[in-house]
Structure formats: structure tokens, C-alpha cells
Enzyme design. Structure first.
Site, PDB file in Angstrom:
ATOM      1  N   HIS A 101     -49.188   1.701   3.847  1.00 44.14           N
ATOM      2  CA  HIS A 101     -49.242   1.121   5.195  1.00 44.14           C
ATOM      3  C   HIS A 101     -50.609   1.377   5.835  1.00 44.14           C
ATOM      4  O   HIS A 101     -51.212   0.467   6.405  1.00 44.14           O
ATOM      5  CB  HIS A 101     -48.116   1.716   6.050  1.00 44.14           C
ATOM      6  CG  HIS A 101     -48.209   1.393   7.505  1.00 44.14           C
ATOM      7  ND1 HIS A 101     -47.548   0.324   8.082  1.00 44.14           N
ATOM      8  CD2 HIS A 101     -48.897   1.992   8.511  1.00 44.14           C
ATOM      9  CE1 HIS A 101     -47.826   0.291   9.380  1.00 44.14           C
ATOM     10  NE2 HIS A 101     -48.641   1.298   9.665  1.00 44.14           N
ATOM     11  N   GLU A 102     -51.086   2.620   5.726  1.00 48.55           N
ATOM     12  CA  GLU A 102     -52.398   2.953   6.307  1.00 48.55           C
ATOM     13  C   GLU A 102     -53.515   2.185   5.610  1.00 48.55           C
ATOM     14  O   GLU A 102     -54.453   1.713   6.268  1.00 48.55           O
ATOM     15  CB  GLU A 102     -52.653   4.460   6.253  1.00 48.55           C
ATOM     16  CG  GLU A 102     -51.658   5.313   7.043  1.00 48.55           C
ATOM     17  CD  GLU A 102     -51.473   4.865   8.487  1.00 48.55           C
ATOM     18  OE1 GLU A 102     -52.406   4.282   9.068  1.00 48.55           O
ATOM     19  OE2 GLU A 102     -50.380   5.080   9.037  1.00 48.55           O
ATOM     20  N   HIS A 105     -53.829  -1.130   7.077  1.00 46.43           N
ATOM     21  CA  HIS A 105     -54.665  -1.202   8.287  1.00 46.43           C
ATOM     22  C   HIS A 105     -56.143  -1.351   7.914  1.00 46.43           C
ATOM     23  O   HIS A 105     -56.887  -2.088   8.567  1.00 46.43           O
ATOM     24  CB  HIS A 105     -54.488   0.060   9.140  1.00 46.43           C
ATOM     25  CG  HIS A 105     -53.210   0.079   9.935  1.00 46.43           C
ATOM     26  ND1 HIS A 105     -52.807  -0.975  10.730  1.00 46.43           N
ATOM     27  CD2 HIS A 105     -52.258   1.030  10.071  1.00 46.43           C
ATOM     28  CE1 HIS A 105     -51.655  -0.667  11.314  1.00 46.43           C
ATOM     29  NE2 HIS A 105     -51.294   0.539  10.920  1.00 46.43           N
TER      30      HIS A 105
HETATM   31 ZN   LIG Z   1     -49.660   1.677  11.384  1.00 49.47          ZN
END
Ligand SMILES: [Zn+2]
Length: 231
Positions: A101-102, A105
């Protein structure tokens, strides 16, 4: 602001706090449940983020550790992806989901994902709004219910809600990217993938809860001060 504290609409704030509290304990329990499920390939969360970053041509993004539980984040200003102590060395599906998830980003940053840019632009505006909103409302009340000042205060206060709403697509999109990459690069099996997805969905709920709490706060101010128009 003491004069706000004991009105009946205070229930809105309490509901908002309760929703946020429930969402936060839900993400923690979901994370801890799936932090016991080790992925079969045996990659650590750190290795997974490195693999995803490298495959997205983001070799310049460094990996760092950070203290705490679920403090993982991507720092776009310094091109650093920080993984928490609980996540970093873990080979669990939960940790891998968070790491992916990171990395999602970081990819948003690379492709100039619109909502991410908008969110970054809103940070100073939102902080300014938070600083001036209550003084404006206070001044409005003191100066014989000056509705213009009060409305302006509520408007500045609402910027937090706008910020929370813009955060939603950023977070959902990072998770979607994460799930897709974990699948495509066969980092997780399909069963592991659905478990990682559960963790990410729980995490996304905390942002929905924050937006909801923000909305209740705005609604409360509108009920308290928005309707008293001068003729
Ligand atoms: Zn996030």
C-alpha cells in the site's frame, strides 16, 4: 472553546469520536489477526516494498524504519518509504499488504496522481483553516452575531472535511494498486491476497470514519451557528 462545550449538539462530537475509535480498533484487530498468517513465499515486508518500488522504476526511493505500530507511510518530500517496527521484518500477509500500500503511494507520486497532488496542496490551506475557524466564529458571536464572520469561520472549518474527502480516493487507489501488483508479481497466493485485502479494507475504513467525524463536526457548527440569520 468553553462556551461550545455543553450544548446538546455535543453528541455529534461524541458520535464522531466513537466511530473513529471503533474504526481504529477494528483495523488494529484485523492487522494483528493477519500478522499471524505468514506468506508462503517468505518475503519480508521490506523486501516486498523494494521489489515493488524497483519494478516501478523507483530505485531512488529509500526504505527506512520507523518506531511504532502501524506508523508506516510514504514521505514524498524526501522520497522515503518508512516501515514500522511491526511491519518491517514481518513475512505476514498483513505486513506485506501494508508495505505494498505504501509503495502504492510512491507510485501515485511518480504518475502524478491527481487526488494526491490536490491533497498535498490542501495541507497548508487546511492547517490555516483550522487555525482561524474558531477565532472567526468566536469573534462573530462576540460582535453581536455577525453572520458573515460566523459563516466564514464555518467555511474555514469545513476545509478539514474537504481534506478528508480528498484523502479517500488517495487511500483507496493506493490499496487497489497494492492488490493488483501483489497479484501480478505473484508475491502472494490468491488466498493470501484476499487476506491482505481485508487488512487494507479495514485500514481504509479509518479514513471513512475520519471523514464522517469531520462531517458531523461541520454539521454541528451549522446547527449551532449557521441558521441565525439577521433580517
Ligand atoms: Zn495510505
Amino acid at each position: 472553546m468553553p462556551f461550545f462545550i455543553w450544548d446538546p449538539t455535543y453528541i455529534f462530537i461524541i458520535i464522531g469520536l466513537a466511530i473513529s475509535g471503533i474504526a481504529s480498533s477494528y483495523v488494529k484487530s484485523t492487522y494483528h489477526k493477519f500478522s499471524d498468517v505468514k506468506s508462503s513465499k517468505g518475503y519480508t515486508a521490506t523486501q516486498v516494498s523494494r521489489m515493488i518500488l524497483d519494478s516501478a522504476d523507483l530505485q531512488h526511493v529509500r526504505l527506512e524504519g520507523i518506531r511504532g505500530d502501524l506508523t508506516d507511510h510514504y514521505d514524498s518530500k524526501n522520497d522515503v518509504l518508512r516501515l514500522s517496527e511491526t511491519t518491517r521484518k514481518s513475512t505476514s500477509v498483513a505486513a506485506i499488504g501494508v508495505a505494498a500500500h505504501e509503495a502504492g503511494h510512491a507510485i501515485q507520486d511518480k504518475v502524478n496522481y491527481g487526488p494526491l497532488r490536490l491533497r498535498a496542496a490542501l495541507v497548508p490551506v487546511t492547517n490555516f483553516g483550522q487555525g482561524v475557524s474558531f477565532p472567526l466564529i468566536f469573534a462573530g458571536v462576540i460582535f453581536g452575531y455577525n453572520q458573515t464572520l460566523i459563516d466564514l469561520g464555518i467555511l474555514f472549518f469545513s476545509l478539514t472535511l474537504v481534506f478528508q474527502l480528498v484523502t479517500l480516493p488517495v487511500e483507496f487507489n493506493a490499496s487497489n494498486r497494492a492488490v493488483l501488483i501483489l497479484k501480478e508479481q505473484q508475491i502472494l497466493t490468491s488466498q493470501e491476497l484476499s487476506q491482505a485485502e481485508k487488512v487494507l479494507k479495514a485500514a481504509a475504513l479509518t479514513y471513512v470514519a475520519a471523514a464522517l467525524a469531520s462531517f458531523l463536526n461541520v454539521l454541528r457548527l451549522v446547527i449551532l451557528f449557521g441558521g441565525r440569520r439577521r433580517d
